[in-house]
Design a protein around this motif. Structure first.
Motif, PDB file in Angstrom:
ATOM      1  N   VAL A 389       8.483  68.608  11.854  1.00 15.34           N
ATOM      2  CA  VAL A 389       8.049  67.309  12.355  1.00 15.34           C
ATOM      3  C   VAL A 389       9.219  66.712  13.136  1.00 15.34           C
ATOM      4  O   VAL A 389       9.933  65.830  12.656  1.00 15.34           O
ATOM      5  CB  VAL A 389       7.638  66.386  11.182  1.00 15.34           C
ATOM      6  CG1 VAL A 389       6.898  65.169  11.709  1.00 15.34           C
ATOM      7  CG2 VAL A 389       6.766  67.136  10.192  1.00 15.34           C
ATOM      8  N   ASP A 415       1.723  67.326   7.639  1.00 12.40           N
ATOM      9  CA  ASP A 415       2.817  67.146   8.600  1.00 12.40           C
ATOM     10  C   ASP A 415       4.043  66.570   7.901  1.00 12.40           C
ATOM     11  O   ASP A 415       4.622  65.558   8.316  1.00 12.40           O
ATOM     12  CB  ASP A 415       2.385  66.265   9.766  1.00 12.40           C
ATOM     13  CG  ASP A 415       2.897  66.840  11.085  1.00 12.40           C
ATOM     14  OD1 ASP A 415       3.514  67.922  11.059  1.00 12.40           O
ATOM     15  OD2 ASP A 415       2.685  66.214  12.133  1.00 12.40           O
ATOM     16  N   ASN A 416       4.418  67.218   6.818  1.00 11.92           N
ATOM     17  CA  ASN A 416       5.475  66.686   5.956  1.00 11.92           C
ATOM     18  C   ASN A 416       6.861  67.086   6.431  1.00 11.92           C
ATOM     19  O   ASN A 416       7.227  68.251   6.429  1.00 11.92           O
ATOM     20  CB  ASN A 416       5.259  67.106   4.495  1.00 11.92           C
ATOM     21  CG  ASN A 416       4.946  68.551   4.355  1.00 11.92           C
ATOM     22  OD1 ASN A 416       4.426  69.150   5.284  1.00 11.92           O
ATOM     23  ND2 ASN A 416       5.266  69.133   3.237  1.00 11.92           N
ATOM     24  N   GLY A 441      14.756  68.814  12.903  1.00 12.50           N
ATOM     25  CA  GLY A 441      15.563  67.668  13.310  1.00 12.50           C
ATOM     26  C   GLY A 441      16.659  67.486  12.273  1.00 12.50           C
ATOM     27  O   GLY A 441      16.643  68.106  11.199  1.00 12.50           O
ATOM     28  N   ASP A 442      17.633  66.621  12.601  1.00 14.33           N
ATOM     29  CA  ASP A 442      18.690  66.338  11.620  1.00 14.33           C
ATOM     30  C   ASP A 442      18.092  65.682  10.381  1.00 14.33           C
ATOM     31  O   ASP A 442      18.550  65.910   9.257  1.00 14.33           O
ATOM     32  CB  ASP A 442      19.792  65.469  12.231  1.00 14.33           C
ATOM     33  CG  ASP A 442      19.274  64.269  13.013  1.00 14.33           C
ATOM     34  OD1 ASP A 442      18.131  64.329  13.519  1.00 14.33           O
ATOM     35  OD2 ASP A 442      20.004  63.273  13.124  1.00 14.33           O
ATOM     36  N   GLY A 443      17.019  64.903  10.571  1.00 14.01           N
ATOM     37  CA  GLY A 443      16.353  64.290   9.427  1.00 14.01           C
ATOM     38  C   GLY A 443      15.681  65.328   8.545  1.00 14.01           C
ATOM     39  O   GLY A 443      15.955  65.425   7.347  1.00 14.01           O
ATOM     40  N   PHE A 472      16.148  59.512  12.649  1.00 17.89           N
ATOM     41  CA  PHE A 472      14.740  59.846  12.494  1.00 17.89           C
ATOM     42  C   PHE A 472      14.132  59.462  13.848  1.00 17.89           C
ATOM     43  O   PHE A 472      13.565  58.387  14.032  1.00 17.89           O
ATOM     44  CB  PHE A 472      14.101  59.015  11.366  1.00 17.89           C
ATOM     45  CG  PHE A 472      14.485  59.417   9.971  1.00 17.89           C
ATOM     46  CD1 PHE A 472      14.497  60.761   9.582  1.00 17.89           C
ATOM     47  CD2 PHE A 472      14.805  58.461   9.014  1.00 17.89           C
ATOM     48  CE1 PHE A 472      14.837  61.128   8.283  1.00 17.89           C
ATOM     49  CE2 PHE A 472      15.143  58.827   7.712  1.00 17.89           C
ATOM     50  CZ  PHE A 472      15.161  60.163   7.353  1.00 17.89           C
ATOM     51  N   VAL A 475      10.617  58.041  14.538  1.00 19.16           N
ATOM     52  CA  VAL A 475      10.445  56.690  14.000  1.00 19.16           C
ATOM     53  C   VAL A 475      11.191  55.690  14.885  1.00 19.16           C
ATOM     54  O   VAL A 475      10.670  54.626  15.234  1.00 19.16           O
ATOM     55  CB  VAL A 475      10.973  56.625  12.546  1.00 19.16           C
ATOM     56  CG1 VAL A 475      10.870  55.218  12.006  1.00 19.16           C
ATOM     57  CG2 VAL A 475      10.239  57.622  11.654  1.00 19.16           C
TER      58      VAL A 475
END
Ligand SMILES: Cc1ncc(C[n+]2csc(CCOP(=O)(O)OP(=O)(O)O)c2C)c(N)n1
Ligand SMILES: [Mg+2]
Length: 556
Positions: A389, A415-416, A441-443, A472, A475
């Motif tokens: 994601v 989509d976790n 992603g880094d998140g 994030f 977001v």
């Protein structure tokens, strides 16, 4: 060690004395499982004792967190299409694995959870035993369709075989077996249960004929594939050619028809085609995007093929519903179609042009495209791409070329965030013969970053690309665009990812451009003795959402 063993498909005629744990382990082996992803603890000590006894035949791959074990089993199941197992302690162990179990449920993935329990006599008494949780069986029942508790050694083998059958019957999916810590170790004469027959699909010949008439008479037929079509790729390709029907696969349906075929489409061209189609064949998909986002009207007739008889009419009554395994159903359709099929001109040239037209608009995602091209250039055709994601993932779902089934693993509707790295470790562990690349992603990466230790310990040669934007990012962009830049909870403080991976002994490198990424990947795929992490520092990327959240093309 139990004395009598089951040869696959053959019942052991003479019962052998063994523990409940040995009965479960032998039954897993008898069903062709070769690995249990696991994290030990007191309630499962006697299960691990049985796993030790079988270690030449069933590998135990331990992780650093229960979510890692369950995600690895999920990744192994998705990459192979075969049932996979994980084992965890009760209470916190079960809950730690629950996001992966939920994901397995929403992806219809055959994952078996072996979950410990407090002493048998005290279950339900609320005494406060180690890891006790109120109504563990009730919690499990909400998460999976098939669950059972092993209460004695004698029925343990049959209970395991029943769980493994349930995972492959009807709509496939996960199952859980609970066993109390003292019951694992109880001994009795056990007859090992070989694999129970999975009910074969009954072909409704009348419905197949109606489907063939509808599709055969269609002017602009179209095929939509979901995860349930992954094992029917040859049939979908043959139907597509016979009908000159474009095949839409997005996320879980990608790879069913090779992206190099001009008839293979994703969003957003798929949405245009949905707007023009008169008959749609939907295979193993909920059709949620199509029916809810893109709309439906009386002019569009739908033929549904689904393993779950309740699925087809959930949102919209289809013209024809065919229930069961997609492969034999599509084979029957292929046999029935020629008698009804209209002559249609080839759509290859038209679709090539339309791909090119959308390609120009998608060029807006240039930075993502350059990075994805670098990955595709180095990942062999049968290499596996594990989606996340993240910004690059959203773009990959739209335009990463996928050539084979089960080579694009994308989380289902959950989509976790954070599923990718550990899931990819499982995929790579179960498919050591092909390279696997995880993007994150880094998140998302940090959700299971501790499993880098697992990758080192078990020498899993997964290649992970961490796209680092210090946020994030998804977001953050929403907060920028829709909430007047009121940023909250979306900035991240990260480790030095290269130093982090190296501290485990992994290979790690930073790639600052698409060209550097490509060079790093070439080296990483050649390194098969352990994991590699590639960090790609990123700035803000263009938004992909206009190509994903698209408005209605049909109906009011
Ligand atoms: C389990 C879970 N928690 C939260 C979210 C909400 N969410 C979606 S994208 C995202 C940020 C992803 O950040 P990162 O992994 O760094 O990827 P980026 O968008 O920066 O590329 C979050 C928190 C989610 N999808 N799943
Ligand atoms: Mg990020």
């Amino acid at each position: 060690m139990p004395k009598a063993q089951t040869k696959p498909g053959k019942a052991a005629t003479v019962p052998a004395t063994m523990t409940a744990a040995e009965a479960v382990v032998e039954t897993l082996i008898g069903h062709g499982l070769d690995t249990v992803y696991a994290l030990p603890g007191l309630q499962n000590d006697l299960l691990f004792e049985a796993l030790f006894g079988a270690s030449g035949r069933l590998r135990t791959v331990h992780t650093r967190h229960e979510q890692g074990a369950a995600y690895m089993a999920l990744g192994a199941a998705l990459a192979t299409g075969r049932p996979q197992a994980y084992a965890v302690v009760p209470g916190p162990g079960l809950l730690n694995s629950a996001a992966a179990l939920l994901t397995a449920y929403s992806m219809n993935a055959p994952v078996l959870g072996l979950v410990g329990q407090i002493p048998d006599a005290d279950i339900g008494r609320g005494l406060g035993h180690l890891h006790e949780i109120r109504d563990q069986a009730g919690i499990i029942k909400r998460l999976v369709d098939h669950a059972a508790r092993i209460r004695k050694p004698e029925p343990a083998s049959r209970a395991t075989a029943q769980a493994l059958r349930a995972m492959r019957s009807g709509r496939p999916g996960p199952a859980v077996l609970e066993c109390a810590m003292d019951v694992w170790g109880k001994s009795a004469p056990v007859t090992l249960q070989p694999p129970l027959p999975v009910p074969a699909t009954t072909i409704d010949t009348d419905a197949v004929r109606r489907a063939a008439k509808l599709l055969g008479g269609a002017r602009r037929p179209m095929i939509v594939c979901g995860g349930g079509a992954q094992d029917a790729a040859a049939e979908v390709a043959a139907l597509s050619a016979m009908l000159q029907a474009p095949v839409l696969g997005y996320r879980r349906g990608r790879g069913v028809l090779d992206s190099r075929d001009p008839l293979s489409v994703t969003l957003p061209l798929g949405r245009d085609l949905w707007g023009e189609a008169d008959v749609v064949l939907a295979v193993g998909t909920r059709l949620l995007i199509q029916l809810r986002q893109w709309g439906i009207d009386r002019e569009l007739k739908i033929v549904r093929v689904d393993a779950d008889h309740e699925e087809p009419a959930r949102l919209h009554r289809p013209a024809v519903a065919l229930t069961g395994d997609a492969t034999p159903i599509l084979q029957a359709l292929l046999a029935a179609l020629p008698a009804h099929n209209a002559k249609r001109a080839s759509r290859q040239a038209e679709l090539q042009e339309r791909h090119a037209a959308w390609g120009k608009r998608l060029d807006k995602l240039g930075p993502q495209i350059a990075l994805l091209q670098a990955i595709r250039a180095e990942l062999p055709e049968d290499g596996i791409f594990v989606d996340e994601v993240t910004q690059i993932g959203f773009a990959a779902r739209l335009l990463f070329p996928v050539h084979k089934p089960r080579t694009f693993l994308s989380p289902g509707y959950q989509d976790n965030l954070g599923w990718g790295f550990a899931t990819a470790l499982g995929a790579q562990h179960a498919r050591p013969d092909v390279p696997v690349v995880a993007i994150a992603g880094d998140g998302g990466f940090m959700f299971t970053a501790s499993e880098m230790a697992t990758a080192m310990h078990h020498r899993i040669p997964l290649v992970t690309i961490v796209f680092n934007d210090g946020a994030f990012g998804n977001v953050r962009r929403i907060q920028q665009e829709r909430f007047g830049n009121r940023l909250i909870g979306s900035d991240l403080t990260n480790p030095d990812f290269v130093a982090f991976a190296r501290s485990f002994g992994a290979e790690a490198v930073r790639a600052k451009s698409a060209e550097e990424l490509r060079r790093s990947l070439r080296r990483a795929f050649a390194h098969r003795d352990g994991p590699t992490l590639i960090e790609v520092p990123l700035g803000a990327l263009p938004s992909p959402w206009e190509f994903i959240m698209m408005s209605k093309v049909r109906g009011a």
